[in-house]
Design an enzyme around this catalytic site. Structure first.
Site, PDB file in Angstrom:
ATOM      1  N   HIS A 176      20.720  -5.045  14.699  1.00 18.22           N
ATOM      2  CA  HIS A 176      21.158  -4.741  13.634  1.00 18.22           C
ATOM      3  C   HIS A 176      22.155  -5.868  13.183  1.00 18.22           C
ATOM      4  O   HIS A 176      22.904  -6.448  13.957  1.00 18.22           O
ATOM      5  CB  HIS A 176      22.374  -3.684  13.762  1.00 18.22           C
ATOM      6  CG  HIS A 176      23.103  -3.317  12.460  1.00 18.22           C
ATOM      7  ND1 HIS A 176      22.762  -2.708  11.646  1.00 18.22           N
ATOM      8  CD2 HIS A 176      24.519  -3.559  12.324  1.00 18.22           C
ATOM      9  CE1 HIS A 176      23.647  -2.516  10.612  1.00 18.22           C
ATOM     10  NE2 HIS A 176      24.777  -3.107  11.059  1.00 18.22           N
ATOM     11  N   GLY A 200      -8.994  -6.108 -12.889  1.00 15.60           N
ATOM     12  CA  GLY A 200      -8.747  -5.397 -11.686  1.00 15.60           C
ATOM     13  C   GLY A 200      -7.485  -5.460 -11.309  1.00 15.60           C
ATOM     14  O   GLY A 200      -6.805  -6.494 -11.124  1.00 15.60           O
ATOM     15  N   ALA A 201      -6.967  -4.245 -10.941  1.00 21.96           N
ATOM     16  CA  ALA A 201      -5.262  -4.554 -10.195  1.00 21.96           C
ATOM     17  C   ALA A 201      -5.503  -4.118  -8.816  1.00 21.96           C
ATOM     18  O   ALA A 201      -4.874  -3.148  -8.506  1.00 21.96           O
ATOM     19  CB  ALA A 201      -4.583  -3.350 -11.018  1.00 21.96           C
ATOM     20  N   GLY A 202      -6.376  -4.807  -8.265  1.00 15.72           N
ATOM     21  CA  GLY A 202      -6.393  -4.725  -6.937  1.00 15.72           C
ATOM     22  C   GLY A 202      -5.684  -5.802  -6.087  1.00 15.72           C
ATOM     23  O   GLY A 202      -4.677  -6.008  -6.612  1.00 15.72           O
TER      24      GLY A 202
HETATM   25  P1  NAD Z   1     -10.141  -4.963  -4.722  1.00 15.86           P
HETATM   26  O1  NAD Z   1     -11.206  -4.025  -4.457  1.00 15.86           O
HETATM   27  O2  NAD Z   1      -8.956  -5.170  -3.808  1.00 15.86           O
HETATM   28  O3  NAD Z   1      -9.815  -4.619  -6.278  1.00 15.86           O
HETATM   29  C1  NAD Z   1     -10.736  -4.863  -7.353  1.00 15.86           C
HETATM   30  C2  NAD Z   1      -9.953  -3.855  -8.348  1.00 15.86           C
HETATM   31  O4  NAD Z   1     -10.705  -3.941  -9.605  1.00 15.86           O
HETATM   32  C3  NAD Z   1     -10.137  -2.203  -8.073  1.00 15.86           C
HETATM   33  O5  NAD Z   1      -8.751  -1.657  -8.536  1.00 15.86           O
HETATM   34  C4  NAD Z   1     -10.949  -1.662  -9.166  1.00 15.86           C
HETATM   35  O6  NAD Z   1     -10.753  -0.266  -9.299  1.00 15.86           O
HETATM   36  C5  NAD Z   1     -10.986  -2.366 -10.202  1.00 15.86           C
HETATM   37  N1  NAD Z   1     -12.216  -2.747 -10.949  1.00 15.86           N
HETATM   38  C6  NAD Z   1     -13.774  -2.925 -10.510  1.00 15.86           C
HETATM   39  N2  NAD Z   1     -14.289  -2.802 -11.670  1.00 15.86           N
HETATM   40  C7  NAD Z   1     -13.666  -3.072 -12.691  1.00 15.86           C
HETATM   41  C8  NAD Z   1     -13.714  -3.077 -14.057  1.00 15.86           C
HETATM   42  N3  NAD Z   1     -15.201  -3.430 -14.477  1.00 15.86           N
HETATM   43  N4  NAD Z   1     -12.717  -2.997 -14.872  1.00 15.86           N
HETATM   44  C9  NAD Z   1     -11.661  -2.863 -14.437  1.00 15.86           C
HETATM   45  N5  NAD Z   1     -11.440  -2.880 -13.365  1.00 15.86           N
HETATM   46  C10 NAD Z   1     -12.494  -2.835 -12.220  1.00 15.86           C
HETATM   47  O7  NAD Z   1     -10.971  -6.483  -4.982  1.00 15.86           O
HETATM   48  P2  NAD Z   1     -10.234  -8.001  -5.101  1.00 15.86           P
HETATM   49  O8  NAD Z   1      -8.728  -7.857  -5.647  1.00 15.86           O
HETATM   50  O9  NAD Z   1     -11.171  -8.624  -6.033  1.00 15.86           O
HETATM   51  O10 NAD Z   1     -10.172  -8.744  -3.761  1.00 15.86           O
HETATM   52  C11 NAD Z   1     -11.517  -8.751  -2.948  1.00 15.86           C
HETATM   53  C12 NAD Z   1     -11.126  -8.623  -1.696  1.00 15.86           C
HETATM   54  O11 NAD Z   1     -10.506  -9.763  -1.188  1.00 15.86           O
HETATM   55  C13 NAD Z   1     -10.482  -7.310  -1.517  1.00 15.86           C
HETATM   56  O12 NAD Z   1     -11.357  -6.613  -0.483  1.00 15.86           O
HETATM   57  C14 NAD Z   1      -9.383  -7.763  -0.341  1.00 15.86           C
HETATM   58  O13 NAD Z   1      -9.522  -7.018   0.902  1.00 15.86           O
HETATM   59  C15 NAD Z   1      -9.476  -9.073  -0.047  1.00 15.86           C
HETATM   60  N6  NAD Z   1      -8.063  -9.948  -0.227  1.00 15.86           N
HETATM   61  C16 NAD Z   1      -7.362  -9.553   0.497  1.00 15.86           C
HETATM   62  C17 NAD Z   1      -5.964 -10.011   0.442  1.00 15.86           C
HETATM   63  C18 NAD Z   1      -5.011  -9.712   1.295  1.00 15.86           C
HETATM   64  O14 NAD Z   1      -5.281  -9.110   2.373  1.00 15.86           O
HETATM   65  N7  NAD Z   1      -3.462  -9.647   0.947  1.00 15.86           N
HETATM   66  C19 NAD Z   1      -5.529 -10.747  -0.807  1.00 15.86           C
HETATM   67  C20 NAD Z   1      -6.683 -10.905  -1.797  1.00 15.86           C
HETATM   68  C21 NAD Z   1      -7.900 -10.662  -1.473  1.00 15.86           C
END
Ligand code: NAD
Ligand code: FAD
Length: 472
Positions: free
Chosen positions: A449, A186-188
């Protein structure tokens, strides 16, 4: 005894709702089951204990290490080869968490919120059953009830957690040694933030993402640049990849990964599964309660976080919308105020998002993709940090600010930023947007600035082709 408000869950949604309700003169209790090793209740929820705060602590420590290792020379500063003490880094993180969770307990006392240690369950429109230590049960009666039980990470069957080599985000904040080879699924948000931490500390990091583009919620110009920059930081992002299976090995885990139809087996010391989170609502509602969850386990609510039972509300990660601490807190305030008879609403069009990588990624409002989809005519302005004097002086000139405004009215509809201090710059854009500012309003505002915020000023000027420090 009957309470005016009982809150189930002591995370950002729940504890803020409880404090606000009490401040408004309502007799309030907050039920939380999480506890520390001595069995004492632990407030603050995911955010303070295993989320926002510990992750930012490690992001900041690892960034300082990376800076001293790689960027000081450019400033003419000589340091002998730096090293780090991971145990101390983790202790520092834990101390910050303890300080902040203790701070919430203090705020409860100060604001006369009763803290109740146990697991809460809604058993009727006016009753919460609390299961305490040794299974002892107590019923709390309340005129209003707020559900705020948060979320849990999603597990995937092909790579089940085992608590040691395959972990979720909480486990990834506790490694006692930097893994030599780390895979993240997961690159979230979590994948990029925790990937940054461990890559800066020396791990080889591979990130496997199912989507074909990185951060598809952003416009392509910004997500393409982010992709390019992160690859330079040794975050090896494999888009369009699927982890089909995992096997325990002597030294860790072997993953079977499908990329472009080809299967590969790669060995890792640790694997972090970060594929999203789901609402934590199991056993929260008694069958006798006339309230049902949606198909994904969320509690259905209206714009004011009210459920189908008038005096029962739900806030934060267990309801629709982004799973973010600030969104949960604002909902908590809104619900407390509405229970106290005040008119308050949350502006869901302006929930900011930040990814705390370096450079940071921050955005609010509409993207170009949204505006095209909604057939809204817009104009845009952008400004690169490479043209900002302050960004160049600090050696941090990657990225840009993009502002989108309504073509006719000039009202600012969206801001996206990739760059140093993006989170702080975004907030200035957001305040203006909350007051329906036009790009001209931003352009007419004097910015100090030299600051990196001047990039927002110039992007606003560029919307109407009036930028000074870049060609229009
Ligand atoms: P996310 O939804 O940000 O990212 C999950 C990623 O995993 C997505 O890009 C998705 O396409 C990918 N994915 C899903 N299933 C997959 C699979 N089987 N194989 C490969 N890739 C797959 O979720 P997260 O990173 O787990 O974070 C969870 C929640 O926590 C988020 O909703 C976020 O809002 C919150 N969070 C926020 C922050 C912040 O605000 N800075 C930081 C960390 C977490
Ligand atoms: P939670 O914080 O999950 O709190 C719910 C509380 O309810 C918990 O304490 C739980 O123990 C308790 N509870 C659950 N069930 C019961 C029950 N039956 N009885 C009693 N108590 C119960 N968001 C941001 O905005 N910025 C960030 O930088 C950020 N970073 C994050 C990093 C990571 C690694 C993670 C995992 C999340 C991050 N988040 C971030 C998301 C943020 O943590 C959540 O959106 C936020 O905590 C949600 O608040 P909440 O009150 O809804 O739920």
């Amino acid at each position: 005894m009957e309470y005016d408000v009982v809150v189930i869950g002591g995370g950002p949604g729940g504890y803020v709702a409880a404090i606000k309700a009490s401040q408004l003169g309502l007799k309030t209790a907050c039920v939380e089951f999480d506890e520390d090793s001595s069995g004492k209740v632990k407030l603050g929820g995911t955010c303070l204990n295993v989320g926002c705060i510990p992750s930012k602590s490690l992001l900041d420590s690892s960034y300082k290490f990376q800076q001293i290792s790689e960027s000081f020379d450019e400033h003419g500063i000589k340091v002998s080869k730096p090293s780090y003490d991971l145990t101390k880094m983790m202790q520092r993180k834990d101390e910050i968490v303890t300080k902040l969770t203790g701070g919430v307990a203090h705020l409860f006392k100060h604001n006369k919120v009763e803290s109740i240690h146990g697991k809460g369950k809604l058993i009727s429109a006016n009753e919460v059953e609390v299961t305490k230590a040794k299974g002892k049960k107590e019923i709390l009666k309340a005129k209003n009830i707020i559900l705020a039980t948060g979320s849990r990470p999603i597990n995937i069957p092909s790579v089940p957690w085992n608590g040691t080599t395959v972990v979720g985000s909480s486990g990834a904040l506790e490694f006692n040694k930097t893994p030599k080879k780390l895979a993240i699924i997961g690159a979230g948000v979590i994948g990029l933030e925790l990937g940054s931490v461990w890559s800066r500390l020396g791990a080889h990091v591979d990130i496997y993402e199912a989507e074909k583009s990185l951060l598809p919620m952003l416009d392509d110009d910004i997500s393409r640049l982010i992709d390019r920059e992160f690859r330079k930081q040794n975050l090896n992002i494999h888009l369009g990849s699927f982890v089909k299976g995992s096997k325990k090995t002597r030294k860790g885990v072997s993953l079977e990964i499908e990329i472009d139809g080809k299967l590969n087996n790669v060995d890792y010391e640790k694997v972090i599964v970060a594929v999203g989170r789901r609402p934590f609502t199991e056993n929260l509602l008694s069958e006798s309660v006339n309230l049902s969850l949606d198909e994904k386990g969320f509690v259905p609510v209206n714009d004011f976080c009210q459920t189908s039972i008038d005096n029962v509300y739900a806030v934060g990660d267990i309801v629709r919308g982004p799973m973010l601490a600030h969104k949960a807190m604002e909902e908590g305030v809104m619900v407390a105020e509405r229970i106290a008879g005040k008119r308050m609403e949350v502006n869901y069009d302006l929930v900011p998002s930040v990814i705390y990588t370096h450079p940071e990624i921050a955005w609010v409002g509409k993207t170009e993709k949204d505006l095209k989809e909604e057939n809204i005519d817009y104009k845009k302005g952008s400004f690169p940090f490479s043209a900002s004097g302050r960004a160049l002086a600090s050696g941090d000139s990657v990225g840009f600010v993009k502002m989108l405004a309504d073509k006719e009215t000039d009202e600012v509809l969206g801001v996206q930023i990739f760059g140093n201090s993006a989170s702080e710059i975004l907030q200035q854009g957001l305040i203006g947007m909350e007051f329906s500012a036009s790009s001209e309003d931003f352009g007419l505002t004097m910015f100090s600035h030299p600051t990196v915020s001047e990039a927002l000023h110039e992007a606003a000027l560029a919307v109407n082709k009036q930028a000074i420090h870049i060609g229009n």
